[in-house]
Design a protein around this motif. Structure first.
Motif, PDB file in Angstrom:
ATOM      1  N   THR A  48       1.025  -1.005  -0.109  1.00 21.86           N
ATOM      2  CA  THR A  48       0.124   0.174   0.007  1.00 21.86           C
ATOM      3  C   THR A  48       0.899   1.289   0.004  1.00 21.86           C
ATOM      4  N   ASP A  49       0.630   2.284  -0.942  1.00 18.20           N
ATOM      5  CA  ASP A  49       1.224   3.439  -1.086  1.00 18.20           C
ATOM      6  C   ASP A  49       0.835   4.169   0.084  1.00 18.20           C
ATOM      7  N   LEU A  50       1.632   5.036   0.918  1.00 18.40           N
ATOM      8  CA  LEU A  50       1.066   5.927   1.941  1.00 18.40           C
ATOM      9  C   LEU A  50       1.217   7.368   1.456  1.00 18.40           C
ATOM     10  N   PRO A  51       0.476   8.246   2.108  1.00 18.29           N
ATOM     11  CA  PRO A  51       0.612   9.533   1.557  1.00 18.29           C
ATOM     12  C   PRO A  51       1.798  10.284   1.948  1.00 18.29           C
ATOM     13  N   GLU A  52       2.241  11.021   1.335  1.00 15.20           N
ATOM     14  CA  GLU A  52       3.660  11.822   1.642  1.00 15.20           C
ATOM     15  C   GLU A  52       3.275  12.591   2.761  1.00 15.20           C
ATOM     16  N   SER A  53       4.420  12.595   3.692  1.00 18.51           N
ATOM     17  CA  SER A  53       4.231  13.335   5.040  1.00 18.51           C
ATOM     18  C   SER A  53       4.254  14.921   4.887  1.00 18.51           C
ATOM     19  N   CYS A  54       4.872  15.285   3.748  1.00 13.57           N
ATOM     20  CA  CYS A  54       4.487  16.784   3.502  1.00 13.57           C
ATOM     21  C   CYS A  54       3.207  17.304   2.995  1.00 13.57           C
ATOM     22  N   SER A  55       2.369  16.392   2.572  1.00 13.83           N
ATOM     23  CA  SER A  55       1.162  16.638   2.087  1.00 13.83           C
ATOM     24  C   SER A  55      -0.234  16.176   2.709  1.00 13.83           C
ATOM     25  N   PHE A  89       1.646   9.603   8.881  1.00 15.97           N
ATOM     26  CA  PHE A  89       2.140  10.454   9.527  1.00 15.97           C
ATOM     27  C   PHE A  89       2.888   9.760  10.795  1.00 15.97           C
ATOM     28  N   LEU A  90       2.231   9.214  11.546  1.00 16.41           N
ATOM     29  CA  LEU A  90       2.796   8.433  12.573  1.00 16.41           C
ATOM     30  C   LEU A  90       3.842   7.393  12.329  1.00 16.41           C
ATOM     31  N   LEU A  91       3.783   6.744  11.206  1.00 14.91           N
ATOM     32  CA  LEU A  91       5.055   5.813  10.715  1.00 14.91           C
ATOM     33  C   LEU A  91       6.258   6.784  10.419  1.00 14.91           C
ATOM     34  N   TRP A  92       5.972   7.853   9.812  1.00 15.92           N
ATOM     35  CA  TRP A  92       7.088   8.895   9.237  1.00 15.92           C
ATOM     36  C   TRP A  92       7.551   9.348  10.651  1.00 15.92           C
ATOM     37  N   ALA A  93       6.898   9.888  11.555  1.00 20.38           N
ATOM     38  CA  ALA A  93       7.519  10.442  12.855  1.00 20.38           C
ATOM     39  C   ALA A  93       8.179   9.305  13.618  1.00 20.38           C
ATOM     40  N   THR A  94       7.973   8.046  13.415  1.00 19.62           N
ATOM     41  CA  THR A  94       8.692   7.199  14.232  1.00 19.62           C
ATOM     42  C   THR A  94       9.995   6.565  13.767  1.00 19.62           C
ATOM     43  N   GLN A  95       9.813   6.258  12.412  1.00 17.45           N
ATOM     44  CA  GLN A  95      10.973   5.497  11.554  1.00 17.45           C
ATOM     45  C   GLN A  95      11.078   6.045  10.202  1.00 17.45           C
ATOM     46  N   GLY A  96      10.620   7.169   9.776  1.00 18.63           N
ATOM     47  CA  GLY A  96      10.751   7.846   8.437  1.00 18.63           C
ATOM     48  C   GLY A  96      12.307   8.082   8.267  1.00 18.63           C
ATOM     49  N   PRO A 140      10.255   1.706   5.591  1.00 16.47           N
ATOM     50  CA  PRO A 140      10.877   3.070   5.465  1.00 16.47           C
ATOM     51  C   PRO A 140      11.475   3.982   4.184  1.00 16.47           C
ATOM     52  N   LEU A 141      11.818   3.050   3.493  1.00 10.78           N
ATOM     53  CA  LEU A 141      12.764   3.335   2.408  1.00 10.78           C
ATOM     54  C   LEU A 141      11.789   4.071   1.354  1.00 10.78           C
ATOM     55  N   GLU A 142      10.568   3.192   1.273  1.00  7.94           N
ATOM     56  CA  GLU A 142       9.711   3.442   0.216  1.00  7.94           C
ATOM     57  C   GLU A 142       8.671   4.125   0.682  1.00  7.94           C
ATOM     58  N   HIS A 143       8.520   4.303   1.976  1.00  2.30           N
ATOM     59  CA  HIS A 143       7.356   5.134   2.714  1.00  2.30           C
ATOM     60  C   HIS A 143       5.986   4.306   2.228  1.00  2.30           C
ATOM     61  N   ARG A 144       6.058   2.915   2.264  1.00  3.34           N
ATOM     62  CA  ARG A 144       4.740   2.038   2.154  1.00  3.34           C
ATOM     63  C   ARG A 144       4.546   0.990   3.014  1.00  3.34           C
ATOM     64  N   ALA A 200      14.705   2.323  21.188  1.00  5.42           N
ATOM     65  CA  ALA A 200      13.222   1.803  21.128  1.00  5.42           C
ATOM     66  C   ALA A 200      12.640   3.163  21.862  1.00  5.42           C
ATOM     67  N   GLY A 201      13.338   3.460  22.995  1.00  2.28           N
ATOM     68  CA  GLY A 201      12.515   4.330  23.814  1.00  2.28           C
ATOM     69  C   GLY A 201      12.397   5.814  22.946  1.00  2.28           C
ATOM     70  N   HIS A 202      13.360   6.188  22.092  1.00  2.57           N
ATOM     71  CA  HIS A 202      13.106   7.366  21.332  1.00  2.57           C
ATOM     72  C   HIS A 202      12.162   7.035  20.541  1.00  2.57           C
ATOM     73  N   VAL A 203      11.939   6.055  19.698  1.00  2.00           N
ATOM     74  CA  VAL A 203      10.992   5.978  18.772  1.00  2.00           C
ATOM     75  C   VAL A 203       9.488   6.095  19.444  1.00  2.00           C
ATOM     76  N   CYS A 204       9.266   5.392  20.592  1.00  2.00           N
ATOM     77  CA  CYS A 204       8.126   5.240  21.184  1.00  2.00           C
ATOM     78  C   CYS A 204       7.821   6.794  21.754  1.00  2.00           C
ATOM     79  N   GLN A 205       8.828   7.552  22.143  1.00  2.00           N
ATOM     80  CA  GLN A 205       8.293   8.818  22.638  1.00  2.00           C
ATOM     81  C   GLN A 205       8.016   9.655  21.137  1.00  2.00           C
ATOM     82  N   ASN A 206       8.579   9.270  20.386  1.00  2.00           N
ATOM     83  CA  ASN A 206       8.059  10.252  19.091  1.00  2.00           C
ATOM     84  C   ASN A 206       6.600   9.912  18.667  1.00  2.00           C
ATOM     85  N   LEU A 207       6.191   8.644  18.869  1.00  2.00           N
ATOM     86  CA  LEU A 207       4.938   8.081  18.645  1.00  2.00           C
ATOM     87  C   LEU A 207       3.977   8.824  19.651  1.00  2.00           C
TER      88      LEU A 207
END
Length: 260
Positions: A48-55, A89-96, A140-144, A200-207
């Motif tokens: 599944t393609d995901l919407p770009e975070s900038c839009s 957005f949540l995926l980009w914020a945590t591992q984008g 994350p490389l494809e944001h999909r 892992a703590g860094h990632v979860c706090q971003n979430l």
């Protein structure tokens, strides 16, 4: 100390291990190529393609200090689905990915020791717009999103795998982070494992903070049945295993949920 095992586990939190490592003999310094930034996948699989975070139109701008102040562990969720653009957005914020450097290195939206990023993101999807229920993996490389497989009675099995904690079974989606230790061991040898946990703590706090921008809530979970979670994801439990989890769902604002 009454329990001799206690000191052993406390030592894991220290960094004295570095004094006993010959870093000239790590795989990195022996000239061995680094492991890839993300796990390989079948390009013919359901993706599944995901919407770009900038839009993203569904993500509101919020003040950072407000996001930090309002951050709470939320365990009660509305039956409202999470939108695909919100999940994006949540995926980009945590591992984008901010910038791919080479085959084995990429700058992301979260810090990682030595830019090693030893985590993979799986999703237990129960109520996300445009997605069928099942287990997914973020690319994350494809944001999909890669659809891994469907699971019968997924709501029941995810709850069983966290010792009966009910909220993953009522969440729209649960983020499940796995560790691939060799990505970090390649550079740090025996000093790798503590920093994987820190990452892992860094990632979860971003979430947590990103949820504030989409009227959602989350609650980190570190108590789970290791074997059951690894079986649910169909990973081997040795070279890749579950390390952290966080269910996400839409919430009312303002709310009166317990703050922890």
């Amino acid at each position: 100390m009454k329990n001799p095992m206690m000191q052993q586990y406390r030592n894991f939190l220290k960094d004295t291990i570095r004094k006993h490592i010959d870093f000239s003999k790590t795989d990195q310094n022996r000239g061995i190529a680094p492991p890839p930034v993300q796990k390989p996948f079948d390009e013919d699989a359901a993706i599944t393609d995901l919407p770009e975070s900038c839009s993203l139109k569904g993500v509101k701008e919020i003040n950072l200090s407000d996001a930090i102040k309002n951050r709470k562990s939320r365990r009660a969720y509305l039956k409202q689905p999470v939108l695909l653009e919100e999940l994006s957005f949540l995926l980009w914020a945590t591992q984008g990915i901010r910038h791919k450097i080479d085959y084995g290195h990429a700058y992301r939206t979260v810090p990682s020791a030595g830019c090693r990023h030893a985590l993979e993101t799986y999703l237990c999807v129960l109520n996300v717009e445009s997605l069928e229920k099942g287990i997914y993996r973020y690319l994350p490389l494809e944001h999909r999103l890669l659809f891994e497989f469907a699971v019968d009675l997924l709501e029941v099995k995810i709850v069983e795998a966290v010792y009966g904690q009910p909220y993953p079974g009522k969440a729209a989606v649960t983020f499940i982070w796995t560790a691939i230790p060799y990505r970090m061991e390649w550079r740090y040898d025996l000093a790798a494992h503590k920093v994987i946990a820190l990452d892992a703590g860094h990632v979860c706090q971003n979430l947590y903070l990103a949820c504030e921008a989409v009227n959602a809530g989350t609650c980190a979970i570190a108590a789970y049945d290791q074997d059951a979670m690894d079986r649910l994801l169909k990973i081997d439990g040795t070279d890749e295993f579950t390390i952290y989890m966080a269910p996400v769902g839409k919430v009312k604002k303002p709310d009166t949920f317990e703050q922890v």
